[in-house]
Design a protein around this motif. Structure first.
Motif, PDB file in Angstrom:
ATOM      1  N   LYS A  49       0.808  -1.220   0.000  1.00 24.44           N
ATOM      2  CA  LYS A  49       0.000   0.000   0.000  1.00 24.44           C
ATOM      3  C   LYS A  49       0.843   1.272   0.000  1.00 24.44           C
ATOM      4  CE  LYS A  49      -4.176  -1.988   1.991  1.00 24.44           C
ATOM      5  NZ  LYS A  49      -5.215  -1.877   3.040  1.00 24.44           N
ATOM      6  N   GLY A  50       2.135   1.112  -0.211  1.00 25.94           N
ATOM      7  CA  GLY A  50       3.008   2.276  -0.313  1.00 25.94           C
ATOM      8  C   GLY A  50       3.446   2.812   1.034  1.00 25.94           C
ATOM      9  N   VAL A  51       4.530   3.574   1.016  1.00 24.07           N
ATOM     10  CA  VAL A  51       5.077   4.190   2.224  1.00 24.07           C
ATOM     11  C   VAL A  51       5.321   5.670   1.925  1.00 24.07           C
ATOM     12  CG1 VAL A  51       6.938   4.174   3.917  1.00 24.07           C
ATOM     13  CG2 VAL A  51       6.184   2.022   2.879  1.00 24.07           C
ATOM     14  N   PRO A  52       4.530   6.588   2.523  1.00 23.45           N
ATOM     15  CA  PRO A  52       4.679   8.010   2.228  1.00 23.45           C
ATOM     16  C   PRO A  52       6.088   8.557   2.471  1.00 23.45           C
ATOM     17  CG  PRO A  52       2.618   7.614   3.375  1.00 23.45           C
ATOM     18  CD  PRO A  52       3.378   6.321   3.410  1.00 23.45           C
ATOM     19  N   ASP A  53       6.779   8.013   3.464  1.00 21.28           N
ATOM     20  CA  ASP A  53       8.139   8.493   3.736  1.00 21.28           C
ATOM     21  C   ASP A  53       9.067   8.276   2.546  1.00 21.28           C
ATOM     22  OD1 ASP A  53       7.370   9.292   6.225  1.00 21.28           O
ATOM     23  OD2 ASP A  53       8.147   7.535   7.270  1.00 21.28           O
ATOM     24  N   PHE A  54       8.799   7.237   1.777  1.00 21.27           N
ATOM     25  CA  PHE A  54       9.609   6.937   0.592  1.00 21.27           C
ATOM     26  C   PHE A  54       8.996   7.507  -0.690  1.00 21.27           C
ATOM     27  CE2 PHE A  54      10.831   2.801   2.923  1.00 21.27           C
ATOM     28  CZ  PHE A  54      11.763   3.487   3.692  1.00 21.27           C
ATOM     29  N   GLY A  55       7.735   7.903  -0.618  1.00 18.46           N
ATOM     30  CA  GLY A  55       7.043   8.343  -1.830  1.00 18.46           C
ATOM     31  C   GLY A  55       6.712   7.192  -2.750  1.00 18.46           C
ATOM     32  N   SER A  56       6.628   5.998  -2.187  1.00 17.24           N
ATOM     33  CA  SER A  56       6.345   4.813  -3.006  1.00 17.24           C
ATOM     34  C   SER A  56       4.844   4.670  -3.228  1.00 17.24           C
ATOM     35  CB  SER A  56       6.891   3.553  -2.329  1.00 17.24           C
ATOM     36  OG  SER A  56       6.395   3.426  -1.009  1.00 17.24           O
ATOM     37  N   ALA A  57       4.471   4.214  -4.403  1.00 21.27           N
ATOM     38  CA  ALA A  57       3.065   4.151  -4.797  1.00 21.27           C
ATOM     39  C   ALA A  57       2.313   3.038  -4.080  1.00 21.27           C
ATOM     40  CB  ALA A  57       2.962   3.962  -6.303  1.00 21.27           C
ATOM     41  N   ASN A  58       1.030   3.275  -3.867  1.00 20.42           N
ATOM     42  CA  ASN A  58       0.124   2.242  -3.383  1.00 20.42           C
ATOM     43  C   ASN A  58      -0.236   1.355  -4.566  1.00 20.42           C
ATOM     44  OD1 ASN A  58      -1.945   0.683  -2.394  1.00 20.42           O
ATOM     45  ND2 ASN A  58      -3.170   2.394  -1.632  1.00 20.42           N
ATOM     46  N   LEU A  59       0.157   0.087  -4.509  1.00 20.99           N
ATOM     47  CA  LEU A  59      -0.061  -0.825  -5.632  1.00 20.99           C
ATOM     48  C   LEU A  59      -1.418  -1.519  -5.573  1.00 20.99           C
ATOM     49  CD1 LEU A  59       3.482  -2.496  -5.731  1.00 20.99           C
ATOM     50  CD2 LEU A  59       2.675  -0.462  -6.957  1.00 20.99           C
ATOM     51  N   THR A  60      -2.177  -1.256  -4.515  1.00 19.65           N
ATOM     52  CA  THR A  60      -3.448  -1.969  -4.351  1.00 19.65           C
ATOM     53  C   THR A  60      -4.642  -1.154  -4.858  1.00 19.65           C
ATOM     54  OG1 THR A  60      -3.837  -1.134  -2.105  1.00 19.65           O
ATOM     55  CG2 THR A  60      -2.511  -3.131  -2.329  1.00 19.65           C
ATOM     56  N   ASP A  61      -4.409   0.117  -5.205  1.00 19.93           N
ATOM     57  CA  ASP A  61      -5.525   0.918  -5.719  1.00 19.93           C
ATOM     58  C   ASP A  61      -5.495   0.914  -7.250  1.00 19.93           C
ATOM     59  OD1 ASP A  61      -3.530   2.667  -6.495  1.00 19.93           O
ATOM     60  OD2 ASP A  61      -3.835   4.021  -4.807  1.00 19.93           O
ATOM     61  N   SER A  62      -6.370   1.696  -7.840  1.00 23.10           N
ATOM     62  CA  SER A  62      -6.466   1.738  -9.303  1.00 23.10           C
ATOM     63  C   SER A  62      -5.887   3.014  -9.879  1.00 23.10           C
ATOM     64  CB  SER A  62      -7.940   1.594  -9.738  1.00 23.10           C
ATOM     65  OG  SER A  62      -8.455   0.342  -9.328  1.00 23.10           O
ATOM     66  N   VAL A  63      -5.022   3.681  -9.106  1.00 27.35           N
ATOM     67  CA  VAL A  63      -4.372   4.903  -9.571  1.00 27.35           C
ATOM     68  C   VAL A  63      -2.978   4.538 -10.064  1.00 27.35           C
ATOM     69  CG1 VAL A  63      -3.577   7.201  -8.937  1.00 27.35           C
ATOM     70  CG2 VAL A  63      -5.664   6.280  -7.914  1.00 27.35           C
ATOM     71  N   TRP A  64      -2.683   4.908 -11.318  1.00 30.81           N
ATOM     72  CA  TRP A  64      -1.422   4.520 -11.936  1.00 30.81           C
ATOM     73  C   TRP A  64      -0.603   5.752 -12.281  1.00 30.81           C
ATOM     74  CZ3 TRP A  64      -0.250  -0.614 -12.123  1.00 30.81           C
ATOM     75  CH2 TRP A  64      -1.299  -1.502 -11.890  1.00 30.81           C
ATOM     76  N   ARG A  65       0.599   5.794 -11.765  1.00 36.76           N
ATOM     77  CA  ARG A  65       1.473   6.951 -11.987  1.00 36.76           C
ATOM     78  C   ARG A  65       1.937   7.028 -13.434  1.00 36.76           C
ATOM     79  NH1 ARG A  65       3.840  10.789 -12.934  1.00 36.76           N
ATOM     80  NH2 ARG A  65       5.418  11.942 -11.758  1.00 36.76           N
ATOM     81  N   PHE A  66       2.267   5.885 -14.037  1.00 37.44           N
ATOM     82  CA  PHE A  66       2.826   5.886 -15.394  1.00 37.44           C
ATOM     83  C   PHE A  66       2.017   5.032 -16.370  1.00 37.44           C
ATOM     84  CE2 PHE A  66       6.502   6.460 -12.506  1.00 37.44           C
ATOM     85  CZ  PHE A  66       6.875   7.738 -12.902  1.00 37.44           C
ATOM     86  N   GLY A  67       0.777   4.751 -16.072  1.00 44.05           N
ATOM     87  CA  GLY A  67      -0.054   3.963 -16.989  1.00 44.05           C
ATOM     88  C   GLY A  67      -0.247   2.547 -16.484  1.00 44.05           C
ATOM     89  N   ASP A  68      -1.398   1.970 -16.819  1.00 43.05           N
ATOM     90  CA  ASP A  68      -1.760   0.661 -16.279  1.00 43.05           C
ATOM     91  C   ASP A  68      -1.678  -0.464 -17.302  1.00 43.05           C
ATOM     92  OD1 ASP A  68      -3.810   1.493 -17.872  1.00 43.05           O
ATOM     93  OD2 ASP A  68      -5.423   0.997 -16.470  1.00 43.05           O
ATOM     94  N   SER A  69      -1.170  -0.178 -18.495  1.00 40.53           N
ATOM     95  CA  SER A  69      -1.040  -1.270 -19.460  1.00 40.53           C
ATOM     96  C   SER A  69       0.121  -2.184 -19.050  1.00 40.53           C
ATOM     97  CB  SER A  69      -0.792  -0.719 -20.866  1.00 40.53           C
ATOM     98  OG  SER A  69       0.501  -0.145 -20.957  1.00 40.53           O
ATOM     99  N   ARG A  70       0.094  -3.407 -19.528  1.00 37.25           N
ATOM    100  CA  ARG A  70       1.132  -4.375 -19.154  1.00 37.25           C
ATOM    101  C   ARG A  70       2.510  -3.901 -19.605  1.00 37.25           C
ATOM    102  NH1 ARG A  70       3.341  -9.560 -20.896  1.00 37.25           N
ATOM    103  NH2 ARG A  70       3.418 -11.015 -19.110  1.00 37.25           N
ATOM    104  N   ASP A  71       2.585  -3.331 -20.798  1.00 40.72           N
ATOM    105  CA  ASP A  71       3.873  -2.850 -21.310  1.00 40.72           C
ATOM    106  C   ASP A  71       4.419  -1.724 -20.449  1.00 40.72           C
ATOM    107  OD1 ASP A  71       3.817  -4.676 -23.351  1.00 40.72           O
ATOM    108  OD2 ASP A  71       3.055  -3.270 -24.862  1.00 40.72           O
ATOM    109  N   GLU A  72       3.546  -0.821 -20.010  1.00 39.13           N
ATOM    110  CA  GLU A  72       3.999   0.299 -19.188  1.00 39.13           C
ATOM    111  C   GLU A  72       4.480  -0.183 -17.823  1.00 39.13           C
ATOM    112  OE1 GLU A  72       4.535   3.171 -20.199  1.00 39.13           O
ATOM    113  OE2 GLU A  72       3.373   3.356 -22.030  1.00 39.13           O
TER     114      GLU A  72
END
Length: 284
Positions: free
Chosen positions: A212-235
């Motif tokens: 679910k991400g760690v704000p201290d690191f700025g790492s993304a939450n992988l369990t939601d449907s928000v995608w930083r760089f796109g949600d396609s398999r290639d991306e």
């Protein structure tokens, strides 16, 4: 008010070309009256307003009007209305502004130009972001946290994401398996084998054991449907393979927000913090 002459009997200049005669009929009287009135208006305008240059300088007109003077008067009136609010805003914290609806409305109105000048180029005029490039500020998904303090720190010091490139540590098959796991997570379809690879690859060190991400690191939450760089398999495969902000890796993602501490005053940063928080995605 006009004379209707038979064109066949109307006087002409004697000039004819291709069967067309040049007549000398006078224009209608109403048209003549309007013409002379327009000349009179020009004379009145030249007397009252700046118009033609004279020998010793421009004609300023009897009214002594100018667009620059009108502009300065409007600015002075605006400053007179704004000054009490600005004085009050400088003594209030961001939390106090958010709790006062009148001051919040003024702060958001004041920061229209500020946000447009410094933020909208990346995040859009309404803070909606650009998919795959710049984050949406209107949702409640925050890499570094959506509290007032976190937003202020982000604006003040900037952010630079970091994710290692796994292309040297994992095989292509493992990267593809990890990508499928990440895509399946928000859908609740992640497999145990995927979780095992996630843990073995060290992804949990940044994204957390629950992904679910760690704000201290700025790492993304992988369990939601928000995608930083796109949600396609290639991306997703590219992000895992090339990482983020890896200067020595060709094709690595770029995720950098500049610091504004040297470009904006403390008060402007505070007001931008209020605006970003009040977009609707700010967190308590």
């Amino acid at each position: 008010m006009s004379n209707h002459n038979n064109p066949g009997q109307a006087p002409d200049t004697g000039h004819e070309w291709d069967g067309i005669r040049e007549l000398t009929n006078a224009p209608p009287k109403w048209w003549t009256i309007c013409f002379y009135l327009s000349l009179l208006w020009c004379v009145v305008y030249f007397i009252l307003y700046p118009s033609i240059p004279l020998i010793n300088g421009p004609n300023e007109g009897l009214l002594n009007w100018s667009s620059i003077k009108e502009y300065k008067q409007a600015v002075a009136k605006y400053q007179e209305i704004r000054e009490p609010y600005m004085d009050q805003l400088e003594t209030m914290s961001a939390e106090q502004i958010l709790a006062d609806q009148e001051m919040l409305n003024f702060a958001n109105s004041y920061t229209n130009a500020l946000f447009g000048d410094y933020c909208s180029a990346c995040h859009g005029a309404g803070g909606q972001g650009v998919e795959g490039r710049f984050p949406n500020l209107r949702d409640d998904n925050w890499l570094y946290g959506g509290s007032v303090d976190a937003i202020k720190e982000t604006i003040t010091n900037g952010r630079e994401g970091m994710m290692p490139a796994f292309q040297a540590d994992l095989g292509q098959a493992e990267i593809e398996q990890l990508a499928d796991f990440v895509i399946a997570l928000p859908q609740g379809q992640a497999t145990q084998a995927g979780w095992s690879l996630y843990e073995e690859s060290g992804c949990g060190l940044c994204h957390g054991e629950d992904a679910k991400g760690v704000p201290d690191f700025g790492s993304a939450n992988l369990t939601d449907s928000v995608w930083r760089f796109g949600d396609s398999r290639d991306e997703v495969i590219r992000t895992i393979s090339k990482g983020v902000n890896q200067e020595d890796v060709e094709g690595s993602r770029s995720a950098v927000m500049p610091a504004f501490d040297e470009r904006l005053s403390d008060n402007d940063i505070k007001l931008l913090t209020v605006r970003v928080w009040s977009f609707g995605g700010g967190q308590q």
